[in-house]
Design an enzyme around this catalytic site. Structure first.
Site, PDB file in Angstrom:
ATOM      1  N   ASN A 132       0.806  -1.220   0.000  1.00 23.29           N
ATOM      2  CA  ASN A 132       0.000   0.000   0.000  1.00 23.29           C
ATOM      3  C   ASN A 132       0.844   1.278   0.000  1.00 23.29           C
ATOM      4  O   ASN A 132       0.297   2.377   0.020  1.00 23.29           O
ATOM      5  CB  ASN A 132      -0.929   0.026   1.214  1.00 23.29           C
ATOM      6  CG  ASN A 132      -1.954  -1.089   1.190  1.00 23.29           C
ATOM      7  OD1 ASN A 132      -1.597  -2.260   1.221  1.00 23.29           O
ATOM      8  ND2 ASN A 132      -3.220  -0.738   1.151  1.00 23.29           N
ATOM      9  N   VAL A 139       0.144   6.713  -1.024  1.00 24.47           N
ATOM     10  CA  VAL A 139      -0.300   5.959   0.139  1.00 24.47           C
ATOM     11  C   VAL A 139      -1.727   5.490  -0.124  1.00 24.47           C
ATOM     12  O   VAL A 139      -2.643   6.309  -0.247  1.00 24.47           O
ATOM     13  CB  VAL A 139      -0.248   6.822   1.418  1.00 24.47           C
ATOM     14  CG1 VAL A 139      -0.774   6.039   2.616  1.00 24.47           C
ATOM     15  CG2 VAL A 139       1.166   7.314   1.679  1.00 24.47           C
ATOM     16  N   CYS A 140      -1.912   4.184  -0.214  1.00 23.16           N
ATOM     17  CA  CYS A 140      -3.228   3.634  -0.534  1.00 23.16           C
ATOM     18  C   CYS A 140      -3.990   3.303   0.740  1.00 23.16           C
ATOM     19  O   CYS A 140      -3.784   2.255   1.362  1.00 23.16           O
ATOM     20  CB  CYS A 140      -3.078   2.387  -1.405  1.00 23.16           C
ATOM     21  SG  CYS A 140      -2.499   2.757  -3.065  1.00 23.16           S
ATOM     22  N   VAL A 141      -4.849   4.238   1.145  1.00 25.91           N
ATOM     23  CA  VAL A 141      -5.718   4.073   2.308  1.00 25.91           C
ATOM     24  C   VAL A 141      -7.089   4.592   1.913  1.00 25.91           C
ATOM     25  O   VAL A 141      -7.199   5.689   1.348  1.00 25.91           O
ATOM     26  CB  VAL A 141      -5.165   4.861   3.524  1.00 25.91           C
ATOM     27  CG1 VAL A 141      -6.146   4.795   4.685  1.00 25.91           C
ATOM     28  CG2 VAL A 141      -3.804   4.314   3.952  1.00 25.91           C
TER      29      VAL A 141
END
Length: 355
Positions: A132, A139-141
């Site tokens: 992520n 930033v993969c959130v």
């Protein structure tokens, strides 16, 4: 519609108007990386609302007062909507006691829109330390709007964002990636953890500390203290894995994998400790010198205050001389009067005798 609602509508309209004024080439950069706080021309043109500023100040104060374990922040001195965050990796993970630096920026209408976040510990966009956390810093959130899942809500905070990122640094990060709840190939999860353990030591410890301006100074001081505290642990990990040196690392999410080089990392860690302790000793010695200088200056001031000036000494000498002269004159007067009195007494005796 009440006054607050009208204000929010006006702010939203003003925000859209300013965004529309951004040149097409700048907007193209924003649209290419809409998650990137370092390329936010659409926000640069907008003045943060009063609600935004109050909310950010309150959230920063809350984190600084009672920060969660392993989380440190440093608000940007020139822009309160920009926050520098340092996460120290949790125990019992391949990220344990490593340093991960993020830049977070809040929108002008925060908290009604999510912040943007960039991961900075990427060795100049060459490593991907989590499914992520991309090489380019993305930033993969889900709450940041960078992947599917629960979306942002105004009740969420900066701490919510940082804790969500910290949760990515898990014991088995292989399973963070969508569709990787099960191993696609037997042993992938273990191989990935072994690669991360090596690369996080190389990048998130050695490179982070070797590069003096990798983070703001306040966060760097925290890293140095943590490094010296966990130094024995780093050395233990290196010595335990030197038998892997020269073997190929495996990463199911990236093709840019090199060889294990724990012996090299061990040497870098030892050199770092030596340099940091030397700098610390020098700093402490300099502080002691400064302290001694201040003490000496203080003593000199006290002596000067307690010691009379040359003028005072001369004046005192003159007074003493005058007092001596006065006393001498008085003695002479007394002696003369004494002689007169003695002569008078003799004359009186004679008169008495004659009578």
């Amino acid at each position: 519609m009440n006054t607050n609602d009208n204000t929010q509508v006006k702010n939203a309209q003003l925000f859209k108007t300013r965004v529309n004024r951004i040149p097409n080439d700048e907007m193209a950069k924003v649209m290419k990386n809409p998650w990137d706080p370092l390329h936010s021309s659409d926000w640069d043109e907008c003045i943060p609302t009063a609600i935004c500023l109050r909310r950010i100040q309150r959230e920063i104060s809350f984190i600084l007062k009672d920060s969660p374990p392993g989380i440190f922040i440093d608000p940007d001195p020139d822009n309160i909507t920009k926050i520098h965050a340092l996460i120290v990796g949790p125990s019992d993970t391949p990220y344990e006691n490593r340093f991960f630096y993020f830049i977070i920026r809040c929108p002008p209408d925060y908290p009604f829109q999510p912040p943007r976040c960039r991961f900075m510990t990427t060795a100049n966009n060459t490593v991907r330390l989590n499914p992520n956390l991309y090489q380019n810093g993305k930033v993969c959130v889900s709450i940041l709007g960078t992947m599917t899942g629960p979306s942002w809500a105004a009740g969420l905070t900066l701490e919510s964002v940082i804790l969500s990122i910290q949760s990515l640094l898990s014991e088995n990060p292989y399973h963070n990636a969508p569709g990787f709840t099960k191993e696609r190939r037997l042993g992938d999860s273990k191989a990935y953890k072994e690669m991360l353990q090596h690369e996080t030591l190389r990048v998130a410890v050695c490179e982070m500390l070797e590069t003096t301006n990798s983070v703001p100074q306040q966060l760097r001081e925290i890293m140095i203290k943590q490094f010296l505290k966990f130094y024995d642990y780093y050395i233990h990990v290196c010595k335990k894995n030197t038998d892997k040196d020269g073997q190929q690392m495996m990463d199911p999410f990236s093709k840019n994998c090199g060889l294990f080089q724990y012996s090299s990392i061990l040497t870098r860690l030892q050199q770092l400790k030596s340099e940091l302790e030397s700098n610390k000793c020098y700093s402490e010695e300099q502080q002691q010198v400064d302290l001694d200088i201040n003490k000496n200056m203080g003593s000199s001031v006290n002596i000067a205050l307690n010691r009379p000036s040359d003028c005072a000494i001369v004046a005192d000498e003159k007074v003493s001389d005058n007092e001596g002269k006065v006393k001498h004159d008085q003695d002479e007067v007394k002696e003369e009067h004494g002689n007169d009195i003695q002569s008078l007494n003799l004359s009186e005796n004679r008169l008495t005798y004659l009578c």
